[in-house]
Design a protein around this motif. Sequence first.
Motif, PDB file in Angstrom:
ATOM      1  N   TRP A 162       0.586  -1.037  -0.065  1.00  0.00           N
ATOM      2  CA  TRP A 162      -0.113   0.022   0.169  1.00  0.00           C
ATOM      3  C   TRP A 162       0.838   1.175  -0.097  1.00  0.00           C
ATOM      4  CZ3 TRP A 162      -2.701  -3.862   3.343  1.00  0.00           C
ATOM      5  CH2 TRP A 162      -4.263  -4.327   2.869  1.00  0.00           C
TER       6      TRP A 162
ATOM      7  N   THR B 135      -7.795  -1.602  -3.800  1.00  0.00           N
ATOM      8  CA  THR B 135      -8.706  -1.512  -2.516  1.00  0.00           C
ATOM      9  C   THR B 135      -9.959  -1.186  -3.005  1.00  0.00           C
ATOM     10  OG1 THR B 135      -7.410  -0.581  -0.858  1.00  0.00           O
ATOM     11  CG2 THR B 135      -7.909  -3.205  -1.029  1.00  0.00           C
TER      12      THR B 135
ATOM     13  N   GLY C 206      -9.976   1.872   4.291  1.00  0.00           N
ATOM     14  CA  GLY C 206      -9.788   0.446   3.441  1.00  0.00           C
ATOM     15  C   GLY C 206      -9.475  -0.686   4.389  1.00  0.00           C
TER      16      GLY C 206
ATOM     17  N   LEU D 134      -7.094 -12.365  -3.013  1.00  0.00           N
ATOM     18  CA  LEU D 134      -7.937 -10.890  -2.330  1.00  0.00           C
ATOM     19  C   LEU D 134      -9.575 -10.674  -3.480  1.00  0.00           C
ATOM     20  CD1 LEU D 134      -8.125  -9.158  -0.145  1.00  0.00           C
ATOM     21  CD2 LEU D 134      -7.308  -7.211  -1.736  1.00  0.00           C
TER      22      LEU D 134
ATOM     23  N   THR E 284     -12.365  -9.179  -5.365  1.00  0.00           N
ATOM     24  CA  THR E 284     -12.740  -7.758  -6.207  1.00  0.00           C
ATOM     25  C   THR E 284     -14.161  -6.706  -5.353  1.00  0.00           C
ATOM     26  OG1 THR E 284     -11.866  -7.944  -7.846  1.00  0.00           O
ATOM     27  CG2 THR E 284     -13.433  -5.381  -8.015  1.00  0.00           C
TER      28      THR E 284
ATOM     29  N   ALA F  49     -15.795  -4.549  -2.722  1.00  0.00           N
ATOM     30  CA  ALA F  49     -15.890  -4.238  -1.274  1.00  0.00           C
ATOM     31  C   ALA F  49     -16.227  -4.786  -0.126  1.00  0.00           C
ATOM     32  CB  ALA F  49     -15.961  -2.438  -1.473  1.00  0.00           C
TER      33      ALA F  49
ATOM     34  N   GLN G 124     -14.008  -8.142   0.104  1.00  0.00           N
ATOM     35  CA  GLN G 124     -12.476  -7.852   1.191  1.00  0.00           C
ATOM     36  C   GLN G 124     -12.544  -7.210   2.357  1.00  0.00           C
ATOM     37  OE1 GLN G 124     -11.237  -4.506  -1.680  1.00  0.00           O
ATOM     38  NE2 GLN G 124     -10.529  -5.532  -3.368  1.00  0.00           N
TER      39      GLN G 124
END
Length: 430
Positions: free
Chosen positions: A11, A234, A276, A357, A359, A361, A364
């Motif tokens: 990140w 993300t 996030g 991971l 997609t 949201a 996640q």
Amino acid sequence: MANVVVVGAQWGDEGKGKIVDWLSERADVIARFQGGHNAGHTLVIDGEVFKLSLLPSGIVRKGKRSVIGNGVVLDPWALIDEIARLTKQGVEVSPDNLMIAENTPLILPVHGELDRARESQTGVAKIGTTGRGIGPAYEDKVGRRTVRVADLADRATLESRVDRLLVHHDALRRGLGLPEVDRAALMAKLEEIAPQILPFAAPVWKVLNEDRRAGKRILFEGAQGSLLDIDFGTYPFVTSSNTMSGMAATGTGLGPNAIDFVLGIVKAYTTRVGEGPFPTELQDADGQRLGERGHEFGTVTGRQRRCGWFDAVLVRQTCATSGVSGIALTKLDVLDGFDELKICTGYELDGETLDYLPTAADQQARVTPVYETMKGWSESTAGARSWADLPAEAIKYVRRVEELIQCPVALLSTSPERDDTILVTDPFAD
């Protein structure tokens, strides 16, 4: 000759500044290809600290050409301030060692105002932006209403660009309860800054293609991290540009065949700034210890970073989407002294085990990490410059990381100092 792209594989905040500076000794040209002054690179050279936001890390080296490519959004006032700060530290910045692509979009004061107004809206989920106008500037770029560096050279063109821009922004500002833009004041600011920016303007695509044909080595410097990519990050808790290696080509005006080696910068644990999902986040003593030992505060904003165990799932994913040839593993020394270390090897979601991971949201946000536990080490790795200087358990940790992310370690960084680096594979090797 080999050309190298450096990207963050998490990140962001992985230690790209030091690695790019370290590699720049082997390069002739260092080019930024995306992002804006929301990026932050800290360099430590002979004990002196240099903090960069817009300028490529190679600017601190004499005899190197630094380039700001068209994929960047440029705040001209922030750039001039940054140049002034570096000048006080003895770094020379002139058109002889810095070029700005003529087609680079500008970040104007209206972009920062819009950014901050959106983030402060009640009842609307925050993205966690730096409030510096990066997102709105990229919006105007794709909306075909941006002001670009070349426009500063012609009054009539500049006025036309500003008028087109304000039709859009004034409507937005009215909806947010902001006053309309003072056009005369904005034009005055642009006319004042123009002579300070235009000497750096150049057809970067042409110069870089000539450099390449002449056999010069180009180092492409990314900002932020792959997990903040507008397409593969993300979403919507991402930045507003493509942060992965493919952007190096379009962000400077070179073709994809100009890229010979992709170096992914990977921290030995995981951090994230802003909002996030963060599957391996630690909100306990271990997380606090990582943050304190790693000095995890943003270079640009000073915001405290969220900390967690190494997430091999995410890094394996970003190595694939960026075509990473090898990684530079940084901050291994922060893990010194832990009795046990954990590595995330997969996720559990609704009774299933995932090796990527998802997609969506909501998915996640709901994944839980599957951990593998490894024995830690009590000896210090700080300042190690060869494998022989590392404890056996530290070497085992590095080798396990390689296995899980399916990508080899090319460099290993053991402190912020430039020379505290173990070279396994030279990315610039022919």
